[in-house]
Scaffold this motif. Structure first.
Motif, mmCIF file in Angstrom:
data_model
loop_
_atom_site.group_PDB
_atom_site.id
_atom_site.type_symbol
_atom_site.label_atom_id
_atom_site.label_comp_id
_atom_site.label_asym_id
_atom_site.label_seq_id
_atom_site.Cartn_x
_atom_site.Cartn_y
_atom_site.Cartn_z
ATOM 1 N N THR A 250 0.197 -7.411 -3.434
ATOM 2 C CA THR A 250 0.510 -6.578 -4.602
ATOM 3 C C THR A 250 0.210 -5.112 -4.309
ATOM 4 O OG1 THR A 250 0.021 -8.421 -6.091
ATOM 5 C CG2 THR A 250 -0.001 -6.209 -7.055
ATOM 6 N N LEU A 251 -0.945 -4.859 -3.712
ATOM 7 C CA LEU A 251 -1.311 -3.480 -3.362
ATOM 8 C C LEU A 251 -0.284 -2.863 -2.420
ATOM 9 C CD1 LEU A 251 -5.152 -3.841 -2.788
ATOM 10 C CD2 LEU A 251 -4.031 -2.571 -4.634
ATOM 11 N N ASN B 226 -2.712 4.141 -5.024
ATOM 12 C CA ASN B 226 -1.680 3.728 -5.980
ATOM 13 C C ASN B 226 -1.910 4.366 -7.354
ATOM 14 O OD1 ASN B 226 -0.440 2.245 -3.983
ATOM 15 N ND2 ASN B 226 -1.233 0.279 -4.687
ATOM 16 N N ALA C 237 6.559 0.909 -3.003
ATOM 17 C CA ALA C 237 7.462 1.356 -4.068
ATOM 18 C C ALA C 237 7.142 2.793 -4.483
ATOM 19 C CB ALA C 237 7.366 0.419 -5.266
ATOM 20 N N LEU C 238 5.856 3.088 -4.626
ATOM 21 C CA LEU C 238 5.452 4.447 -4.997
ATOM 22 C C LEU C 238 5.763 5.440 -3.883
ATOM 23 C CD1 LEU C 238 2.142 3.406 -6.720
ATOM 24 C CD2 LEU C 238 4.055 4.599 -7.857
ATOM 25 N N ALA D 236 2.890 -3.819 -1.870
ATOM 26 C CA ALA D 236 4.201 -3.672 -2.520
ATOM 27 C C ALA D 236 4.211 -2.471 -3.456
ATOM 28 C CB ALA D 236 4.556 -4.950 -3.285
ATOM 29 N N ASP D 237 3.130 -2.289 -4.213
ATOM 30 C CA ASP D 237 3.039 -1.125 -5.099
ATOM 31 C C ASP D 237 3.022 0.168 -4.293
ATOM 32 O OD1 ASP D 237 2.959 -2.839 -7.253
ATOM 33 O OD2 ASP D 237 0.817 -2.537 -7.676
ATOM 34 N N SER E 282 -0.818 7.980 -6.989
ATOM 35 C CA SER E 282 0.644 8.117 -6.949
ATOM 36 C C SER E 282 1.249 7.892 -8.328
ATOM 37 C CB SER E 282 1.244 7.136 -5.939
ATOM 38 O OG SER E 282 0.824 7.474 -4.633
ATOM 39 N N ARG E 283 0.725 6.920 -9.067
ATOM 40 C CA ARG E 283 1.244 6.667 -10.420
ATOM 41 C C ARG E 283 1.044 7.874 -11.333
ATOM 42 N NH1 ARG E 283 -1.134 1.562 -9.711
ATOM 43 N NH2 ARG E 283 0.473 0.044 -9.232
#
Length: 189
Positions: free
Chosen positions: A121-122, A50, A128-129, A124-125, A53-54
């Motif tokens: 949370t991990l 994550n 989305a990414l 879902a993030d 990717s961010r």
């Protein structure tokens, strides 16, 4: 869409499916367990992906904005430049000889996960990414990806073409998903 870009989208989708299969069959203890002190847990592997990717989503988005300034079109076949080939090869799953893995690379401090985020949370993030990265690959169709250069967020001295960058991202995901699977396997009795 260009067949080479379809292949990249397929690899992103395979990585996402692979992560969800792992998460679905793993309890919370195994998800958070480190196989040994200097190895990451499955949760930390996903947190690292994550973070990566961010860093790359805005980089790719910005590089594709350059595309609009160019009238050049996509070649019949995309190619990675030599630096991009090396980066994508080193970022993918690590080769094994016998039971020994080769190719470990120290991660830049900004990409080392810290703290324990909840699994939901991990995931879902990550999802989305992943959707953003897939959309960017689709948006890249028709662009001269071999001519567009990006600078690695891991090391500002390293530049390579955007096609190599797009190939590298899902390969890097598969590397750390393999590591996550191994961490979970080590945590199980």
């Amino acid at each position: 869409m260009h067949p080479q870009l379809v292949a990249i989208v397929d690899e992103f989708e395979r990585a996402q499916e692979r992560l969800h299969r792992l998460a679905d069959r793993t309890d919370d203890d195994a998800w958070a367990a480190r196989p040994h002190a200097d190895a990451w847990s499955a949760a930390e592997c996903v947190a690292h992906l994550n973070l990566t990717s961010r860093a790359y989503v805005p980089l790719v988005r910005g590089a594709l904005a350059e595309r609009r300034a160019s009238s050049e079109t996509a070649p019949a076949r995309y190619r990675r430049d030599p630096v991009g080939w090396l980066i994508s090869t080193m970022s993918g799953p690590m080769p094994r000889i016998a039971r020994r893995r080769f190719g470990r690379v120290r991660t830049a401090a900004a990409f080392v996960p810290d703290g324990d985020l909840p699994r939901a949370t991990l995931l879902a993030d990550f999802d989305a990414l992943q959707a953003e990265q897939i959309a960017l690959v689709r948006h890249a169709d028709g662009a001269p990806l071999q001519r567009i250069r990006v600078t690695s967020p891991f090391d500002a001295r390293v530049r390579y073409n955007l096609y190599a960058c797009l190939v590298t991202l899902p390969a890097h995901q598969h590397r750390h998903l393999e590591q996550a699977e191994e961490a979970v396997a080590a945590a199980l009795p």
